[in-house]
Structures are given as structure tokens and as C-alpha cells.
Design a protein around this motif. Structure first.
Motif, PDB file in Angstrom:
ATOM      1  N   TRP B  89      39.162  60.344 124.643  1.00 25.22           N
ATOM      2  CA  TRP B  89      39.208  61.727 125.136  1.00 25.22           C
ATOM      3  C   TRP B  89      39.188  62.722 123.980  1.00 25.22           C
ATOM      4  CZ3 TRP B  89      38.177  63.592 129.726  1.00 25.22           C
ATOM      5  CH2 TRP B  89      38.541  64.897 130.039  1.00 25.22           C
ATOM      6  N   SER B  90      39.903  62.387 122.902  1.00 26.55           N
ATOM      7  CA  SER B  90      40.037  63.362 121.821  1.00 26.55           C
ATOM      8  C   SER B  90      39.363  62.858 120.546  1.00 26.55           C
ATOM      9  CB  SER B  90      41.533  63.635 121.575  1.00 26.55           C
ATOM     10  OG  SER B  90      41.780  63.862 120.216  1.00 26.55           O
ATOM     11  N   HIS B  91      38.433  63.639 120.044  1.00 25.90           N
ATOM     12  CA  HIS B  91      37.744  63.255 118.810  1.00 25.90           C
ATOM     13  C   HIS B  91      38.702  63.201 117.636  1.00 25.90           C
ATOM     14  CE1 HIS B  91      33.524  63.112 119.988  1.00 25.90           C
ATOM     15  NE2 HIS B  91      33.870  63.964 120.922  1.00 25.90           N
ATOM     16  N   ARG B  92      39.697  64.074 117.645  1.00 31.91           N
ATOM     17  CA  ARG B  92      40.660  64.092 116.547  1.00 31.91           C
ATOM     18  C   ARG B  92      41.473  62.812 116.509  1.00 31.91           C
ATOM     19  NH1 ARG B  92      42.061  68.986 114.009  1.00 31.91           N
ATOM     20  NH2 ARG B  92      44.101  68.132 113.568  1.00 31.91           N
ATOM     21  N   PHE B  93      41.933  62.389 117.695  1.00 26.37           N
ATOM     22  CA  PHE B  93      42.724  61.175 117.778  1.00 26.37           C
ATOM     23  C   PHE B  93      41.878  59.966 117.384  1.00 26.37           C
ATOM     24  CE2 PHE B  93      45.582  58.076 119.660  1.00 26.37           C
ATOM     25  CZ  PHE B  93      46.804  58.635 119.348  1.00 26.37           C
ATOM     26  N   ASP B  94      40.609  60.014 117.768  1.00 30.23           N
ATOM     27  CA  ASP B  94      39.669  58.953 117.411  1.00 30.23           C
ATOM     28  C   ASP B  94      39.539  58.864 115.897  1.00 30.23           C
ATOM     29  OD1 ASP B  94      37.681  57.071 117.434  1.00 30.23           O
ATOM     30  OD2 ASP B  94      36.081  58.492 117.895  1.00 30.23           O
ATOM     31  N   SER B 145      35.224  53.061 124.940  1.00 27.66           N
ATOM     32  CA  SER B 145      33.794  53.261 125.186  1.00 27.66           C
ATOM     33  C   SER B 145      33.556  53.689 126.629  1.00 27.66           C
ATOM     34  CB  SER B 145      32.981  52.022 124.819  1.00 27.66           C
ATOM     35  OG  SER B 145      33.312  50.966 125.663  1.00 27.66           O
ATOM     36  N   GLY B 146      34.412  53.250 127.552  1.00 31.76           N
ATOM     37  CA  GLY B 146      34.311  53.725 128.932  1.00 31.76           C
ATOM     38  C   GLY B 146      34.506  55.233 129.001  1.00 31.76           C
ATOM     39  N   PHE B 147      35.501  55.735 128.279  1.00 27.96           N
ATOM     40  CA  PHE B 147      35.766  57.178 128.288  1.00 27.96           C
ATOM     41  C   PHE B 147      34.652  57.947 127.609  1.00 27.96           C
ATOM     42  CE2 PHE B 147      39.751  58.995 129.873  1.00 27.96           C
ATOM     43  CZ  PHE B 147      40.194  57.896 130.567  1.00 27.96           C
ATOM     44  N   ARG B 148      34.158  57.383 126.496  1.00 29.01           N
ATOM     45  CA  ARG B 148      33.058  58.056 125.792  1.00 29.01           C
ATOM     46  C   ARG B 148      31.804  58.133 126.668  1.00 29.01           C
ATOM     47  NH1 ARG B 148      34.385  59.431 120.442  1.00 29.01           N
ATOM     48  NH2 ARG B 148      35.985  60.795 121.284  1.00 29.01           N
ATOM     49  N   GLY B 149      31.658  57.160 127.564  1.00 29.67           N
ATOM     50  CA  GLY B 149      30.461  57.105 128.388  1.00 29.67           C
ATOM     51  C   GLY B 149      30.547  57.911 129.676  1.00 29.67           C
ATOM     52  N   VAL B 150      31.672  58.594 129.904  1.00 29.40           N
ATOM     53  CA  VAL B 150      31.790  59.385 131.138  1.00 29.40           C
ATOM     54  C   VAL B 150      30.767  60.523 131.077  1.00 29.40           C
ATOM     55  CG1 VAL B 150      33.272  60.908 132.479  1.00 29.40           C
ATOM     56  CG2 VAL B 150      34.217  58.849 131.448  1.00 29.40           C
ATOM     57  N   PRO B 151      29.865  60.610 132.060  1.00 29.39           N
ATOM     58  CA  PRO B 151      28.858  61.666 132.011  1.00 29.39           C
ATOM     59  C   PRO B 151      29.514  63.048 131.995  1.00 29.39           C
ATOM     60  CG  PRO B 151      28.299  60.058 133.686  1.00 29.39           C
ATOM     61  CD  PRO B 151      29.683  59.725 133.213  1.00 29.39           C
ATOM     62  N   ARG B 152      28.972  63.918 131.155  1.00 30.29           N
ATOM     63  CA  ARG B 152      29.517  65.263 131.025  1.00 30.29           C
ATOM     64  C   ARG B 152      29.499  66.005 132.352  1.00 30.29           C
ATOM     65  NH1 ARG B 152      27.971  69.923 126.796  1.00 30.29           N
ATOM     66  NH2 ARG B 152      26.443  70.472 128.359  1.00 30.29           N
ATOM     67  N   ILE B 153      28.497  65.685 133.163  1.00 30.13           N
ATOM     68  CA  ILE B 153      28.351  66.398 134.431  1.00 30.13           C
ATOM     69  C   ILE B 153      29.555  66.153 135.347  1.00 30.13           C
ATOM     70  CG2 ILE B 153      27.030  64.593 135.638  1.00 30.13           C
ATOM     71  CD1 ILE B 153      25.284  66.887 136.758  1.00 30.13           C
ATOM     72  N   PHE B 154      30.182  64.956 135.244  1.00 24.80           N
ATOM     73  CA  PHE B 154      31.367  64.689 136.068  1.00 24.80           C
ATOM     74  C   PHE B 154      32.522  65.589 135.643  1.00 24.80           C
ATOM     75  CE2 PHE B 154      30.061  60.001 136.945  1.00 24.80           C
ATOM     76  CZ  PHE B 154      29.127  60.456 137.841  1.00 24.80           C
ATOM     77  N   VAL B 155      32.697  65.724 134.329  1.00 24.08           N
ATOM     78  CA  VAL B 155      33.795  66.550 133.830  1.00 24.08           C
ATOM     79  C   VAL B 155      33.557  68.009 134.218  1.00 24.08           C
ATOM     80  CG1 VAL B 155      34.991  67.327 131.759  1.00 24.08           C
ATOM     81  CG2 VAL B 155      34.247  64.952 131.949  1.00 24.08           C
ATOM     82  N   ALA B 174      37.806  61.188 134.603  1.00 23.59           N
ATOM     83  CA  ALA B 174      37.384  60.280 133.534  1.00 23.59           C
ATOM     84  C   ALA B 174      37.859  58.849 133.774  1.00 23.59           C
ATOM     85  CB  ALA B 174      37.889  60.786 132.185  1.00 23.59           C
ATOM     86  N   PHE B 175      39.109  58.675 134.210  1.00 24.07           N
ATOM     87  CA  PHE B 175      39.611  57.315 134.391  1.00 24.07           C
ATOM     88  C   PHE B 175      38.841  56.548 135.459  1.00 24.07           C
ATOM     89  CE2 PHE B 175      42.479  54.015 135.909  1.00 24.07           C
ATOM     90  CZ  PHE B 175      42.812  53.389 134.717  1.00 24.07           C
ATOM     91  N   PRO B 176      38.666  57.122 136.652  1.00 22.69           N
ATOM     92  CA  PRO B 176      37.863  56.372 137.629  1.00 22.69           C
ATOM     93  C   PRO B 176      36.436  56.120 137.167  1.00 22.69           C
ATOM     94  CG  PRO B 176      38.582  58.488 138.551  1.00 22.69           C
ATOM     95  CD  PRO B 176      39.272  58.324 137.252  1.00 22.69           C
TER      96      PRO B 176
END
Lengths: 252, 261
Positions: B89-94, B145-155, B174-176
């Protein structure tokens, strides 16, 4: 109410290398309550950027977007948004997709489902209440997306080429249905398209944008009575005038 | 109709391979090797299985191993999923955690055993820790990688529909959307964790356990019993996988049916 006032809206993007890209250049625009406005323009002219700014999805603009006297600074539930495609949540069935916004508002379950059912009926998909998006056709998915946006009872509905990915017949059918829905619900609608035919068929006014940087090139009122006949001479004349305008890159 | 018939035929194909393997094993053991220490025959193994069952040892071994496994996998889920979510979720945490994780990840779980003994002693937590090390990385990586792959359109759709806080977007959008990937990670982690079990019990954290018993009977040179435990480890691992998949597909990933197959 759903009166939108846009003043001097400018958006530019800073590329990693190279010059600043101006997407929208001093757009000023008024949209009346309950009006159906189409924004038309060649691809890359900033149509979608404009709509995203109105929706509050993008920031970093200059100028103002005011809805019913309130400056838009972020997504608001007064604004409904229908994306081009693939925006339905595939893990939720049709009813739960429509009820999503109501769930976020913490409405009780039976009220959510009652409202969802009502909008499902409006788009004519009652029998698909428990289907998942993967089981629906493209046209049905967009109907659900419209129902989902309407379920929160927004004052204005923004639509970003919602029928762009559909085949011609489905597209015509959905245009007709959308006008019926608009007449029933009386929302302000801003509809983006690159199809001149679609714009002339649907809108009260067409706002033609020029190629990049996007500017308001011309505002064309469409006074034809509805339902409009695509094959009538008036329709054809309007369509030709607008096509000419676009192919001349907005040199009037 | 033809499909279900074909499926049935294919099932028989699989079963016949198993039977064939059993026959080859039997012939190899009785005719070629003729030494039950080097290769116990299927009847030897069956008799050993019945003997172990009568002793009441098998169930105890299974229970002890389950305790180790649940400690390890449970901790891996409790730590791995939140870490994967935060990194996805967070680029900083990554950016913060990625180098550390990439450094720790190639260390084999068994290389932790010396410190595990010093830190936890000969307890169930030691075995659990080795399994934890084996299981956590697939969980973190697949969640990420699941979170990274969440389509932006869903968010963005979520935001337009009044789901604006990060916590709500993660929970409801994002989780579902990432769940298929997370589930795949848990499956891999279950497999890796189960493989670590034998090694985790090898250094004597307990008197029982499927891995412990395997070593115990090896020391006694009762190779038929060793085969019993080998087969049990395989069958139980398979059963976990099947049960997990069944529940995920039925209750959480039902929406995916028909999307690919």
C-alpha cells in the motif's frame, strides 16, 4: 441542484524529462442544473483530465471548479462517476456492487438492499441481482455501473466514455436507456465521448475541445426534440458541422 | 455430459498410475532388492502402519506436529499479511523494508536452527520458528504483489463511492481484490512450512511429532516405520492443500469461477 461553474481551469503535467505538458488551458464552463452536456474532442485533448478534475480525483490544478457554490477539493458523494469499463468490483455480486456506496455510509443492510433493488429495476437488470460481473455482458456491466453511481443519489453524474467499449447496437440501446434514466432521475450529466453521433444524440449542449492543449473550442446547443432521429437531415447537418470543426483542428 | 465422462476417465488414469507405482515398488522390493532395510515392501509398510496405530503413537505424533505447524504458520500469517499489505500500500514502507526482507529471505530456514535453540530452547516454539521462517516470505511477497496489482480504477471507484480513508480502501477494495494472490501465497507457505516440519523436529524439540518419529525409527533402523511417516507427511500435506483450496474457492473466491476456466 447540480449547477457546475468552472473558471480558468488549467492543468499541466511535469514529465520526468522534457518540457511541461499543458493538458488543459484556461477552461471556463457553466453547466446548468439537470442539463445533459457532452464534452467532445479528439483523443489526447484532455477530456478525461477535465472530468477527473471535476470529480476531484486529480489535484494540482489551477482555477476553480464549483458545484452548487462549493469548491471541489476531493471526491464527494454529490458526484457520481461512471468509468469507461472494468470498474465493477468482481468479488461483489451485482446487488452488492450497487450497494457499495450505501455500505460505506453505514446504512443498515435492508435499506441498502431496498435502494439497490430500486436502481437495479431502473436499469432493467432485476433478474441479475445475484450474478457476478464476470457473468454479465459489457452492456449489462455498464448498466450496473450507472445504477451504482446513482444509488448514492448524486446531484451530478460524470461519465467517461461509458459506452466506448461496446458494440454499435448495444451502444445505441444504452444511449436511449440513459436518456430515459436521465428524464426519470433529473440529474445533471456530463458525458465524455469522441463519437460525434453519440454527442448529438444525447446532449442539450456539446462542448467541443480543441486538440492539446485542451481549450473550449466551441459550444454547440442541440435544440432537436427528443427522441432524436439519427437519420434526419437536421441531425446529419449538425453532425457534419461538428465533424468539420474537429477535422479543421478547431479553426473557426 | 462428455466433460464429466472425460473427467472420470482422467481420474482413472491417475489412480492407475498410483496402482502401477505400488506394483513396481512391490516387485522391486520382493524380487530385486530383497532387503527390507534398504527397501521395505508395501505389505511391510502396511503392517508397520497398523502396529504404530495400535501403539497409539501416530495420533500423538500428529497432534504434536500440528502444534508446531500451527504456531509457525499462524505467526507467519499474523506477521506476513500485515507486512505485505503495508509494503503493497505504501511506497515509503516498501522502500523501508524491502532491502531487509530481500537480505533475510535467501537464508535457508534450517540455518536459523542454532539461534533458535539458543533463543527458544528445546520447545515447540523452536520448531514453530523454523516453520515460521519458511512460511513468512511467500506470504509477504504474494500479499505485496497482490496489493501492487490492484487496478487503480477499483481504488478510484471506491473513492468516488465514499470510501476515502486508507483503512477503508484497504479493507473494502484492495484486500478483496488482492485475495486471489494472497491465497496463492498462503498455499505456497503451507507447503514450504510443512516441508520445514521434519527438519524443525529433527533437533529434538519434543519426544513426538511426525518428523521426530521419522528420525527416531531411522535410529532404530525400522525403515518400514520411516516409510509410514514419509507417506503420512505427504498425505497430510496434500489434505491441507485440498481443504484450503476447497474453502477458499467455495467461500471467498467464488467470483473468480468462469473468469479463466
Amino acid at each position: 441542484m447540480g449547477r457546475l461553474v468552472i473558471r480558468d481551469l488549467t492543468q499541466s503535467f511535469q514529465k520526468d524529462c522534457g518540457p511541461e505538458l499543458v493538458a488543459l488551458d484556461h477552461i471556463s464552463l457553466d453547466v446548468d442544473d439537470k442539463e445533459f452536456v457532452c464534452i467532445l474532442g479528439p483523443s489526447g485533448c484532455g477530456k478525461t483530465t477535465l472530468l477527473r478534475l471535476i470529480a476531484g480525483l486529480d489535484t494540482g490544478r489551477s482555477g476553480s471548479v464549483v458545484l452548487d457554490g462549493e469548491e471541489i477539493r476531493g471526491p464527494s458523494q454529490k458526484i457520481g462517476f461512471v468509468f469507461q469499463e472494468y470498474s465493477l468490483f468482481p468479488w461483489r455480486n451485482v446487488t452488492d456492487n450497487i450497494a457499495f456506496g450505501l455500505e460505506m455510509q453505514k446504512k443498515p443492510r435492508d435499506e441498502r438492499y431496498r435502494i439497490a433493488e430500486q436502481y437495479l429495476k431502473l436499469v432493467g437488470l432485476t433478474q441479475f441481482a445475484n450474478s457476478y460481473p464476470s457473468e454479465l455482458s459489457g452492456g449489462m456491466r455498464q448498466r450496473v455501473a450507472v445504477a451504482r453511481a446513482l444509488a448514492l443519489d448524486p446531484v451530478i453524474l460524470l461519465m467517461d466514455e461509458p459506452f466506448g467499449a461496446l458494440d454499435a447496437q448495444t451502444r445505441n440501446m444504452l444511449q436511449k436507456e440513459l436518456l430515459e434514466i436521465w428524464e426519470k432521475t433529473r440529474k445533471t450529466i456530463i458525458f465524455i465521448t469522441h463519437s460525434v453521433d453519440e454527442a448529438v444524440y444525447l446532449s442539450d449542449r456539446i462542448i467541443v475541445l480543441s486538440p492539446r492543449p485542451g481549450r473550449v473550442c466551441k459550444i454547440v446547443p442541440i435544440d432537436l426534440p427528443r427522441p432524436r432521429n439519427r437519420t434526419s437531415t437536421e441531425f446529419a447537418t449538425l453532425r457534419r458541422d461538428i465533424l468539420d470543426l474537429i477535422s479543421d483542428n478547431c479553426v473557426v | 455430459m462428455r466433460n464429466s465422462e472425460e473427467k472420470k476417465n482422467n481420474q482413472w488414469l491417475g489412480i492407475s498410475a498410483l496402482l502401477l507405482a505400488l506394483v513396481i515398488w512391490e516387485i522391486a522390493a520382493i524380487v530385486i532388492v530383497r532387503n527390507s532395510f534398504i527397501l521395505p515392501s508395501p505389505p511391510d509398510v502396511f503392517i508397520a502402519f497398523v502396529g504404530l496405530l495400535e501403539k497409539g503413537r501416530l495420533l500423538l505424533d500428529f497432534e504434536v506436529s500440528m502444534v508446531h505447524f500451527v504456531i509457525g504458520l499462524g505467526a507467519a500469517l499474523l506477521v506476513g499479511i500485515p507486512v505485505g499489505i503495508a509494503m503493497g500500500w505504501s511506497h515509503r514502507f516498501d522502500a523501508f523494508l524491502d532491502p531487509l526482507i530481500e537480505l533475510l529471505r535467501p537464508i535457508p530456514p534450517l540455518a536459523w536452527i542454532p539461534f533458535v535453540i539458543i533463543w527458544f530452547g528445546l520447545t515447540a516454539y523452536s520448531a514453530g520458528f523454523v516453520i515460521f521462517i519458511g512460511a513468512i516470505f511467500p506470504i509477504i511477497i504474494n500479499t505485496y504483489s497482490g496489493f501492487r496489482g490492484v487496478p487503480r480504477i477499483f481504488v478510484e471507484t471506491g473513492r468516488m463511492l465514499g470510501c476515502t480513508k486508507s483503512r477503508d480502501l484497504i479493507r473494502h477494495v484492495a484486500f478483496p481484490a488482492a485475495l486471489p494472490s494472497i491465497a496463492a501465497g498462503i498455499r505456497i507457505a503451507t507447503g514450504v512450512g510443512w516441508m520445514c516440519l521434519v527438519a524443525a523436529e529433527l533437533f529434538g524439540v519434543s519426544n513426538n511429532g511426525l518428523g521426530m518419529a521419522l528420525w527416531f525409527y531411522y535410529d532404530l533402523h525400522q525403515m518400514d516405520c520411516v516409510v509410514v511417516y514419509m507417506l503420512l507427511l505427504g498425505i497430510i500435506g496434500l489434505a491441507f492443500d485440498m481443504i484450503f483450496r476447497y474453502y477458499m474457492d467455495r467461500y471467498f473466491l467464488r467470483w473468480q469461477t468462469g473468469e479463466v476456466a
